[in-house]
Scaffold this motif. Sequence first.
Motif, mmCIF file in Angstrom:
data_model
loop_
_atom_site.group_PDB
_atom_site.id
_atom_site.type_symbol
_atom_site.label_atom_id
_atom_site.label_comp_id
_atom_site.label_asym_id
_atom_site.label_seq_id
_atom_site.Cartn_x
_atom_site.Cartn_y
_atom_site.Cartn_z
ATOM 1 N N ILE A 171 0.819 -1.199 0.000
ATOM 2 C CA ILE A 171 0.000 0.000 0.000
ATOM 3 C C ILE A 171 0.862 1.261 0.000
ATOM 4 C CG2 ILE A 171 -1.823 1.254 1.207
ATOM 5 C CD1 ILE A 171 -2.608 -1.425 -0.142
ATOM 6 N N ALA A 172 1.939 1.255 0.775
ATOM 7 C CA ALA A 172 2.853 2.404 0.781
ATOM 8 C C ALA A 172 3.407 2.645 -0.618
ATOM 9 C CB ALA A 172 3.987 2.170 1.773
ATOM 10 N N TYR A 173 3.756 1.562 -1.299
ATOM 11 C CA TYR A 173 4.300 1.664 -2.656
ATOM 12 C C TYR A 173 3.239 2.168 -3.633
ATOM 13 C CZ TYR A 173 6.006 0.078 -7.213
ATOM 14 O OH TYR A 173 6.377 0.010 -8.531
ATOM 15 N N LYS A 174 2.054 1.567 -3.600
ATOM 16 C CA LYS A 174 1.004 1.951 -4.529
ATOM 17 C C LYS A 174 0.508 3.372 -4.287
ATOM 18 C CE LYS A 174 0.561 -1.914 -6.892
ATOM 19 N NZ LYS A 174 0.771 -1.968 -8.361
ATOM 20 N N ALA A 175 0.587 3.828 -3.034
ATOM 21 C CA ALA A 175 0.153 5.192 -2.715
ATOM 22 C C ALA A 175 1.206 6.225 -3.088
ATOM 23 C CB ALA A 175 -0.177 5.302 -1.231
ATOM 24 N N GLY A 176 2.395 5.763 -3.463
ATOM 25 C CA GLY A 176 3.459 6.676 -3.847
ATOM 26 C C GLY A 176 4.231 7.263 -2.680
ATOM 27 N N LEU A 177 4.096 6.674 -1.486
ATOM 28 C CA LEU A 177 4.819 7.191 -0.328
ATOM 29 C C LEU A 177 6.247 6.659 -0.255
ATOM 30 C CD1 LEU A 177 2.103 7.044 2.478
ATOM 31 C CD2 LEU A 177 2.771 8.967 1.037
ATOM 32 N N ARG A 178 6.490 5.526 -0.861
ATOM 33 C CA ARG A 178 7.818 4.931 -0.778
ATOM 34 C C ARG A 178 8.005 3.947 -1.909
ATOM 35 N NH1 ARG A 178 7.394 2.431 3.880
ATOM 36 N NH2 ARG A 178 7.093 0.352 3.017
ATOM 37 N N ASN A 179 9.230 3.861 -2.410
ATOM 38 C CA ASN A 179 9.585 2.784 -3.320
ATOM 39 C C ASN A 179 10.173 1.649 -2.477
ATOM 40 O OD1 ASN A 179 8.767 3.985 -5.772
ATOM 41 N ND2 ASN A 179 10.599 5.282 -5.750
ATOM 42 N N LYS A 180 11.395 1.290 -2.706
ATOM 43 C CA LYS A 180 12.018 0.247 -1.894
ATOM 44 C C LYS A 180 12.721 0.889 -0.699
ATOM 45 C CE LYS A 180 12.895 -2.972 -5.707
ATOM 46 N NZ LYS A 180 13.954 -3.712 -6.461
ATOM 47 N N TRP A 181 12.880 0.092 0.362
ATOM 48 C CA TRP A 181 13.700 0.529 1.473
ATOM 49 C C TRP A 181 15.137 0.647 0.999
ATOM 50 C CZ3 TRP A 181 11.331 2.121 5.725
ATOM 51 C CH2 TRP A 181 10.113 1.542 6.114
#
Length: 463
Positions: A171-181
Amino acid sequence: MSKYDVIVVGGGPGGSLAAKIASENGLKTVIFERGRMPGDKSSSGCGLAPRIFRDFDFMKKMDIPSLKIKYQSLHMLDDNLEERFMMQWSTSDLGEYTEAREYFQVDVYRRDFDRFLAGLASESGAELRTGTLIDNVLKDPQGRVTGVITDKGEKVEGDVTIAADGAVSLIAYKAGLRNKWRPDEITLVVDCDFQAPRKRIDEIMGPEEYCNEVYVSPLYPATYVAMMPEGFHVGLGQWIGRFASGYGERPYEYLRRVINSKPLKRFIDRLQAKPREFHAHLLPWMPRFPTKTYGGGIMLVGDAAGFACPLEAEGIHYAMVSGKIAAEVAGEAISSGDTSAEGLKLYEERWKNSIIGEEFSAAKEWAELWAGIFFDPKQWSIITPLANNIMFWASWSNPHIKNLQRQISKYKENAPFLLEFVKSYIYPLLRKSNFPLFRSLLKLGWMWFRAKKRKGIELIAEG
């Protein structure tokens, strides 16, 4: 299309607590859990910090199998995997509240704990939907998250989405808040779960003497042995960046070496333990403040946000604290009619002013301590012999003054290592803790040694 006030993705501690509080505040709430039941995790056990029982009154209702851990121990092994030094300590009178003085942690299985919390959320009115994977989000033209999409294509709308879907947060990825750690922000942890008869555990350790242990050696990163109601876990981890760069060996090889070492084999045999499951999971371990924990219509909690303790990666308490804050902010934002990023900015302000922010204020120093010592096996080829020599002066091998001379001579020989250790790991933490006296003493000590004003020590060492 279904419509909710709050959508929670993930039925772990952070998600269930967020749903519980949101429902208690009158918000129509749903939890989506990908497992068949909450607690179907790859890592089956966890430790609950005493502050969880201090901060959340409902924890008094917890009635699941558990062990109160009242002792901790550190075992230092050499490169032959023989134990050279061991120390054990109990809880301290410095604890500010009753629970902290009574136990270090309460060890439970996630299957039991997660279901306990999810049950409280359901009792509060939250809808629990299990066996459902959320693999995408809905967005409005401005990019604000307005809901989620299940793996079956069902669209579910919500004013606010709380992502509690773990370290690998889709969800973080799809929401655009984060890519990979980043490679220095995430660890790979492997452990083996052993089953042992509870009766045997009590016979060996005593119902009032449960102890969790750490083993260190030049041959593997620090390894934990955590007691559980039906056995124990043996596990270790390392930052992904180190494994990816060819640092050391594969984690499974490290774990196998630990389990086959003489001290662990004796422990396993005494408890009549049998290996039950092998686990591997990713765990955030941030050397800095987490970033991008909210956006329009969405907030990240727990591991999804990176809220694991920067010293030893404990995450349950911070997941619950962040879940509580997120639910409260969601209620205020929905009430005001502003669930944009600006409307949810209060979430970051509050977690930074909470116990989470307080812990992360020294994230760099804590992470560097662990990386430089406990995650760096080669350090123990020096530390272990030094620790082993601590009580040499009391040996009956020679007159005690002669033993003391030999001991001081050995520490003098390793003075550069010890001074670098203090300078790199101890001094930064004391400086961060803002103790002027300690800072001044360490600075004077460092200047003294650099000036080689050690004549008194040299005279004693020379006899």
